[in-house]
Design a protein around this motif. Structure first.
Motif, PDB file in Angstrom:
ATOM      1  N   ALA A 153       0.899  -1.232   0.085  1.00  0.00           N
ATOM      2  CA  ALA A 153       0.112   0.019  -0.040  1.00  0.00           C
ATOM      3  C   ALA A 153       0.837   1.273  -0.069  1.00  0.00           C
ATOM      4  N   ALA A 154       1.863   1.435   0.850  1.00  0.00           N
ATOM      5  CA  ALA A 154       2.784   2.325   0.744  1.00  0.00           C
ATOM      6  C   ALA A 154       3.411   2.704  -0.479  1.00  0.00           C
ATOM      7  N   TYR A 155       3.763   1.506  -1.179  1.00  0.00           N
ATOM      8  CA  TYR A 155       4.417   1.827  -2.432  1.00  0.00           C
ATOM      9  C   TYR A 155       3.534   2.274  -3.565  1.00  0.00           C
ATOM     10  N   HIS A 156       2.204   1.894  -3.586  1.00  0.00           N
ATOM     11  CA  HIS A 156       1.010   2.253  -4.474  1.00  0.00           C
ATOM     12  C   HIS A 156       0.620   3.702  -4.377  1.00  0.00           C
ATOM     13  N   SER A 157       0.937   4.364  -3.021  1.00  0.00           N
ATOM     14  CA  SER A 157       0.524   5.697  -2.734  1.00  0.00           C
ATOM     15  C   SER A 157       1.597   6.428  -2.880  1.00  0.00           C
ATOM     16  N   GLN A 191       7.383 -12.321   1.914  1.00  0.00           N
ATOM     17  CA  GLN A 191       5.900 -12.577   1.677  1.00  0.00           C
ATOM     18  C   GLN A 191       5.361 -12.084   0.314  1.00  0.00           C
ATOM     19  N   LEU A 192       5.751 -10.879   0.024  1.00  0.00           N
ATOM     20  CA  LEU A 192       5.178 -10.562  -1.135  1.00  0.00           C
ATOM     21  C   LEU A 192       5.765 -11.115  -2.575  1.00  0.00           C
ATOM     22  N   GLN A 193       7.069 -11.692  -2.598  1.00  0.00           N
ATOM     23  CA  GLN A 193       7.522 -12.561  -3.332  1.00  0.00           C
ATOM     24  C   GLN A 193       6.662 -13.795  -3.482  1.00  0.00           C
ATOM     25  N   ARG A 194       6.314 -14.449  -2.078  1.00  0.00           N
ATOM     26  CA  ARG A 194       5.517 -15.443  -2.277  1.00  0.00           C
ATOM     27  C   ARG A 194       4.137 -15.202  -2.909  1.00  0.00           C
ATOM     28  N   GLU A 195       3.533 -14.467  -2.821  1.00  0.00           N
ATOM     29  CA  GLU A 195       2.368 -14.022  -3.413  1.00  0.00           C
ATOM     30  C   GLU A 195       2.629 -13.533  -4.860  1.00  0.00           C
ATOM     31  N   LYS A 196       3.706 -13.487  -5.403  1.00  0.00           N
ATOM     32  CA  LYS A 196       3.871 -13.152  -6.854  1.00  0.00           C
ATOM     33  C   LYS A 196       3.697 -11.636  -7.014  1.00  0.00           C
ATOM     34  N   LYS A 197       3.693 -10.773  -6.114  1.00  0.00           N
ATOM     35  CA  LYS A 197       3.376  -9.397  -6.082  1.00  0.00           C
ATOM     36  C   LYS A 197       4.819  -8.603  -6.362  1.00  0.00           C
ATOM     37  N   VAL A 198       5.890  -9.257  -6.063  1.00  0.00           N
ATOM     38  CA  VAL A 198       7.171  -8.462  -6.164  1.00  0.00           C
ATOM     39  C   VAL A 198       8.067  -9.655  -6.881  1.00  0.00           C
ATOM     40  N   ALA A 199       9.014  -9.076  -7.407  1.00  0.00           N
ATOM     41  CA  ALA A 199      10.324  -9.614  -7.899  1.00  0.00           C
ATOM     42  C   ALA A 199      11.651  -8.972  -7.434  1.00  0.00           C
ATOM     43  N   VAL A 200      12.423  -9.720  -6.555  1.00  0.00           N
ATOM     44  CA  VAL A 200      13.602  -9.218  -5.930  1.00  0.00           C
ATOM     45  C   VAL A 200      15.021 -10.007  -6.602  1.00  0.00           C
ATOM     46  N   SER A 201      15.870  -9.025  -7.143  1.00  0.00           N
ATOM     47  CA  SER A 201      17.172  -9.444  -7.752  1.00  0.00           C
ATOM     48  C   SER A 201      18.168  -8.631  -7.355  1.00  0.00           C
ATOM     49  N   LEU A 202      19.581  -9.086  -7.594  1.00  0.00           N
ATOM     50  CA  LEU A 202      20.662  -8.210  -7.699  1.00  0.00           C
ATOM     51  C   LEU A 202      20.940  -7.951  -8.868  1.00  0.00           C
ATOM     52  N   HIS A 203      21.606  -6.671  -9.145  1.00  0.00           N
ATOM     53  CA  HIS A 203      22.069  -6.270 -10.511  1.00  0.00           C
ATOM     54  C   HIS A 203      23.125  -5.414 -10.167  1.00  0.00           C
ATOM     55  N   ASP A 204      24.417  -5.505 -10.385  1.00  0.00           N
ATOM     56  CA  ASP A 204      25.580  -4.904 -10.300  1.00  0.00           C
ATOM     57  C   ASP A 204      25.657  -4.612  -8.723  1.00  0.00           C
ATOM     58  N   GLY A 205      25.555  -5.572  -7.953  1.00  0.00           N
ATOM     59  CA  GLY A 205      25.511  -5.324  -6.505  1.00  0.00           C
ATOM     60  C   GLY A 205      24.572  -4.438  -5.924  1.00  0.00           C
ATOM     61  N   MET A 206      23.580  -4.090  -6.805  1.00  0.00           N
ATOM     62  CA  MET A 206      22.499  -3.326  -6.355  1.00  0.00           C
ATOM     63  C   MET A 206      21.336  -4.117  -6.320  1.00  0.00           C
ATOM     64  N   VAL A 209      13.881  -4.165  -6.582  1.00  0.00           N
ATOM     65  CA  VAL A 209      12.706  -4.678  -6.138  1.00  0.00           C
ATOM     66  C   VAL A 209      11.648  -4.034  -7.345  1.00  0.00           C
ATOM     67  N   LYS A 210      10.945  -5.254  -8.118  1.00  0.00           N
ATOM     68  CA  LYS A 210      10.006  -4.911  -8.928  1.00  0.00           C
ATOM     69  C   LYS A 210       8.781  -5.299  -8.453  1.00  0.00           C
ATOM     70  N   PHE A 211       7.933  -4.399  -8.375  1.00  0.00           N
ATOM     71  CA  PHE A 211       6.365  -4.563  -8.112  1.00  0.00           C
ATOM     72  C   PHE A 211       5.194  -4.943  -9.302  1.00  0.00           C
ATOM     73  N   CYS A 212       4.562  -5.468  -8.706  1.00  0.00           N
ATOM     74  CA  CYS A 212       3.388  -6.009  -9.620  1.00  0.00           C
ATOM     75  C   CYS A 212       2.510  -4.657  -9.927  1.00  0.00           C
ATOM     76  N   ARG A 213       2.120  -4.470 -11.347  1.00  0.00           N
ATOM     77  CA  ARG A 213       1.350  -3.157 -11.519  1.00  0.00           C
ATOM     78  C   ARG A 213       0.043  -3.424 -11.408  1.00  0.00           C
ATOM     79  N   ALA A 214      -0.632  -2.297 -11.106  1.00  0.00           N
ATOM     80  CA  ALA A 214      -2.226  -2.458 -10.904  1.00  0.00           C
ATOM     81  C   ALA A 214      -3.083  -3.395 -11.407  1.00  0.00           C
ATOM     82  N   LEU A 215      -3.013  -3.389 -12.825  1.00  0.00           N
ATOM     83  CA  LEU A 215      -3.849  -4.137 -13.453  1.00  0.00           C
ATOM     84  C   LEU A 215      -3.285  -5.605 -13.885  1.00  0.00           C
TER      85      LEU A 215
END
Length: 429
Positions: A153-157, A191-206, A209-215
């Motif tokens: 909710a914090a992300y979407h707002s 937990q959000l990754q379990r629910e398929k709402k986010v995808a977390v990864s590492l890129h160049d040491g960074m 976090v990618k969130f699922c879009r509203a639709l």
């Protein structure tokens, strides 16, 4: 009473009851069957208090040492806390942080909060001891789900909602009022990754976090486009910071030139103004670059939206084709004709049924109309009769003559002959 005890007293009214707390702070019996009622009462008390305490502290993680410090009362810590944690773990209310991360498939990348030790070491360290390690971190399953929903909710707002990709540091700053520590944010993302709402990864040491879009029902894997967008966003923020610094520098040079001019140092004032002009040119160049980057980001966002809309259109067209698969114009026309024919038949049937009582209805209606006509005609029928006299009735002719004759007889003297004559005249008449 310590500060921690003072705060815990707000969570339970029993905290200030010394006699009750003496029982609660004592250790559990080794065998529950000795007194199951007391054993369950004590377990329910501490289990509920653990959850309430973590919720108020805005965390979903706890350890035996932290709970011991939190629940310390009169220089005493609850002796039964290890048993409480073990019971909550076996009941599914708690889960070891390392096990929670392994179940979510996140052991491959640490976030500085899960000091990802080999799972074999963690399990062996627990199983090799009779109690719970004081530093072992547990996750409160109930609170993890709550925090996951709050982070989403914090992300979407937020201002980042237009972009599906954010860095972990950006998200941590965004959720500082939701999650008290990075460990809680980490398990919430798990937990959000379990629910398929986010995808977390590492890129160049960074950490990204990618969130699922509203639709979208589930998040898509991190793509090169997402990485490109992230790089553009980083460039945008860098340019914004640079522009702000240059703007402050230009204002400083302007003020410096004003001061030098007041001091009569015209040459130095001109040098300051010349430097200010150069800074302003750099500001203009960077502003153009910033506008270009923002334009690209807007186009990418628009294309993503257009793609989502096109996918929705395609799904709608496919569903419409499937629903109209066995429907043709001819069959629709035949169906309409049949419906019209059935409606006409129904109207005829209704008209026939309603005609059964029409005769009685007409007769009653005619009688009512006739009665109303009679009421209207009564005043006109009496109009040709003479008016009713208001005085007395006039006497008939023979009676009037007799009265006149009587008056004549009374006035004349010697009226015996007339008396005898009058009846004779009447008789003759």
């Amino acid at each position: 009473m310590s500060g921690g005890s003072a705060s815990v007293s707000d969570l339970t009214a029993e905290w200030d009851d010394d006699e009750r707390m003496d029982f609660m702070f004592s250790d559990f019996k080794s065998n529950r069957d000795v007194n199951p009622m007391d054993w369950d009462s004590k377990m329910d008390f501490w289990a509920a208090l653990v959850v309430r305490s973590c919720r108020r502290r805005r965390t979903a993680c706890c350890s035996l040492r932290e709970l011991g410090d939190t629940f310390r009362r009169k220089d005493r810590s609850p002796l039964g806390l290890p048993t409480v944690l073990q019971d909550m773990s076996s009941g599914g209310k708690l889960q070891r942080e390392s096990d929670f991360a392994a179940d979510a498939g996140w052991l491959s990348w640490g976030v500085g909060l899960l000091l990802v030790r080999p799972l074999r070491w963690t399990i062996s360290s627990v199983l090799g001891s009779n109690g719970v390690p004081p530093e072992e971190t547990f996750v409160v399953v109930e609170l993890v789900k709550e925090k996951a929903a709050e982070v989403l909710a914090a992300y979407h707002s937020s201002q980042w909602a237009t972009s599906p990709v954010v860095t972990f540091s950006q998200l941590a700053d965004l959720c500082k009022d939701v999650c008290a520590d990075q460990s809680t944010l980490g398990v919430a993302l798990l937990q959000l990754q379990r629910e398929k709402k986010v995808a977390v990864s590492l890129h160049d040491g960074m950490k990204i976090v990618k969130f699922c879009r509203a639709l979208q029902e589930r998040v898509s894997p991190l793509s090169d486009v997402d990485l490109g967008v992230l790089q553009l966003q980083r460039s945008e923020r860098l340019l914004e910071e640079r522009l702000q610094a240059l703007g402050e520098k230009a204002e400083g040079l302007k003020e410096e030139a004003r001061v030098l001019l007041r001091q009569g140092k015209k040459t130095q004032a001109l040098r300051s103004l010349r430097s200010r002009k150069q800074v302003e040119k750099r500001v203009d160049n960077l502003s153009n670059q910033l506008e270009s980057i923002r334009g690209i980001l807007d186009r990418i966002d628009q294309s993503t939206t257009d793609k989502t809309v096109m996918q929705a259109y395609q799904a709608g067209v496919a569903a419409l084709k499937l629903s109209l698969k066995d429907v043709t114009l001819e069959s629709a026309e035949n169906l309409v004709d049949q419906i019209q024919e059935l409606c006409d038949t129904q109207d005829d049937v209704n008209q026939t049924i309603s005609s059964l009582g029409a005769a009685d209805e007409d007769k009653a209606e005619l009688e009512e109309e006739l009665e109303s006509l009679l009421k209207e005609a009564e005043p006109d029928a009496l109009a040709h009769f003479p008016e009713v006299p208001t005085g007395g009735l006039r006497p008939s002719v023979p009676l009037q003559l007799e009265e006149d004759l009587s008056r004549l007889t009374l006035r004349d003297s010697g009226t015996s002959d007339k008396k005898t004559t009058t009846p004779q005249l009447l008789q003759d008449n």
